[in-house]
Design an enzyme around this catalytic site. Structure first.
Site, short mmCIF file in Angstrom:
data_model
loop_
_atom_site.label_atom_id
_atom_site.label_comp_id
_atom_site.label_asym_id
_atom_site.label_seq_id
_atom_site.Cartn_x
_atom_site.Cartn_y
_atom_site.Cartn_z
N LYS A 46 -35.33 -19.74 -68.06
CA LYS A 46 -35.63 -20.23 -69.41
C LYS A 46 -34.40 -20.16 -70.33
O LYS A 46 -34.26 -20.96 -71.25
CB LYS A 46 -36.79 -19.46 -70.02
N ARG A 121 -42.78 -11.57 -77.34
CA ARG A 121 -43.04 -10.91 -76.07
C ARG A 121 -44.25 -9.98 -76.13
O ARG A 121 -44.63 -9.41 -75.13
CB ARG A 121 -41.81 -10.13 -75.61
N ARG A 159 -27.31 -11.77 -58.90
CA ARG A 159 -26.46 -12.11 -60.05
C ARG A 159 -25.28 -11.16 -60.18
O ARG A 159 -25.41 -9.95 -59.98
CB ARG A 159 -27.27 -12.09 -61.36
N ARG A 192 -25.02 -6.25 -63.69
CA ARG A 192 -25.49 -5.76 -64.98
C ARG A 192 -26.60 -4.73 -64.77
O ARG A 192 -27.33 -4.78 -63.79
CB ARG A 192 -26.02 -6.92 -65.83
N ARG A 203 -39.11 -4.89 -65.32
CA ARG A 203 -39.15 -5.99 -66.29
C ARG A 203 -40.25 -6.99 -65.96
O ARG A 203 -40.97 -7.48 -66.84
CB ARG A 203 -37.80 -6.71 -66.34
#
Length: 249
Positions: A46, A121, A159, A192, A203
């Site tokens: 997104k 959220r 990532r 990260r 998450r």
């Protein structure tokens, strides 16, 4: 490809339009400011869609994650608590996030519309957003980007980021020319904190418990809501789907 919609309330197009990235197609500019709220779990893409749409529509992308990180960097938030929550993938208090968004929406570049990335959220944030937009006479359009859980895990654990220039890579889908090294400045790539697998799973769990129910809230409120299955689509293909929906507004 599955498109679902509910609570449709088209406002019609306007003569003005802006060019979409990559070709000569155009997205008509709505007659009233467009508040586009993008939903999707971490790794759904997104954020990429927000950037593409921001360029195509000429309206700002408002990322609460970016704003919180910037405020921590500048020392403008409750630094220790906020930074710890960001690193752990935990939601920051509603009052902090709401205040940041409300202040950002007052900026001149948001007058024609904006794209919300990562907000709301929680139910409290959604209620606050509805009040803010109602006060401005704006009716938001909600787009939910859906991606398979296992695909998301693979995306995020792969990532890597350059600590110098911030460029993102993926060891599977977008690897650097030299493994572990940034193409642009030669810096050693890092994982990260919020891309560690244990954090990713936390998450995703938080998303399922606290954020996905907001889709039901927006449906109950009669808001325009679309869902797009983006599991096997490229970012460009997802963008075209969203573009087609925006043309209806």
């Amino acid at each position: 490809m599955a498109l679902q919609k509910s609570g449709l309330s088209n406002t019609g197009g306007s003569p003005g339009a802006v060019r979409a990235p990559g070709d000569e197609s155009q997205i008509p500019s709505p007659k009233i400011p467009l508040a586009l709220a993008l939903f999707g779990s971490p790794g759904s893409g997104k954020g990429t869609q927000s950037k593409l749409l921001s360029r195509a529509l000429g309206i700002p992308q408002i990322s609460t994650g970016d704003m919180l990180r910037e405020h921590v960097r500048k020392g403008n938030a409750a630094d220790t608590a906020v930074e710890a929550k960001l690193k752990a993938g935990i939601l920051v208090r509603d009052e902090v996030v709401n205040a940041l968004v409300e202040e950002r929406l007052k900026q001149p570049d948001a007058a024609r519309g904006f794209i919300l990335d990562g907000y709301p959220r929680t139910r409290a944030q959604a209620e606050m957003l509805c009040r803010m937009l109602a006060a401005r006479g704006i009716n938001e359009v909600v787009i939910h980007v859906v991606v398979d859980y296992n695909v998301i895990i693979a995306r995020l654990t792969g990532r890597r980021q350059c600590p110098v220039c911030g460029t993102l890579y993926n060891v599977i889908s977008k690897p650097p020319k030299v493994p572990g090294v940034c193409d642009l400045d030669g810096a050693k790539l890092i994982v990260r904190e919020d891309d560690r697998e244990e954090v990713i799973r936390e998450r995703l769990e938080a998303y399922e418990k606290q954020t996905r129910p907001l889709l039901d809230y927006f449906r109950e409120k009669g808001k325009t809501l679309y869902e797009i299955d983006a599991t096997n689509e490229t970012p460009e293909q997802v963008f075209r789907k969203i573009e087609a929906l925006i043309r209806k507004q």
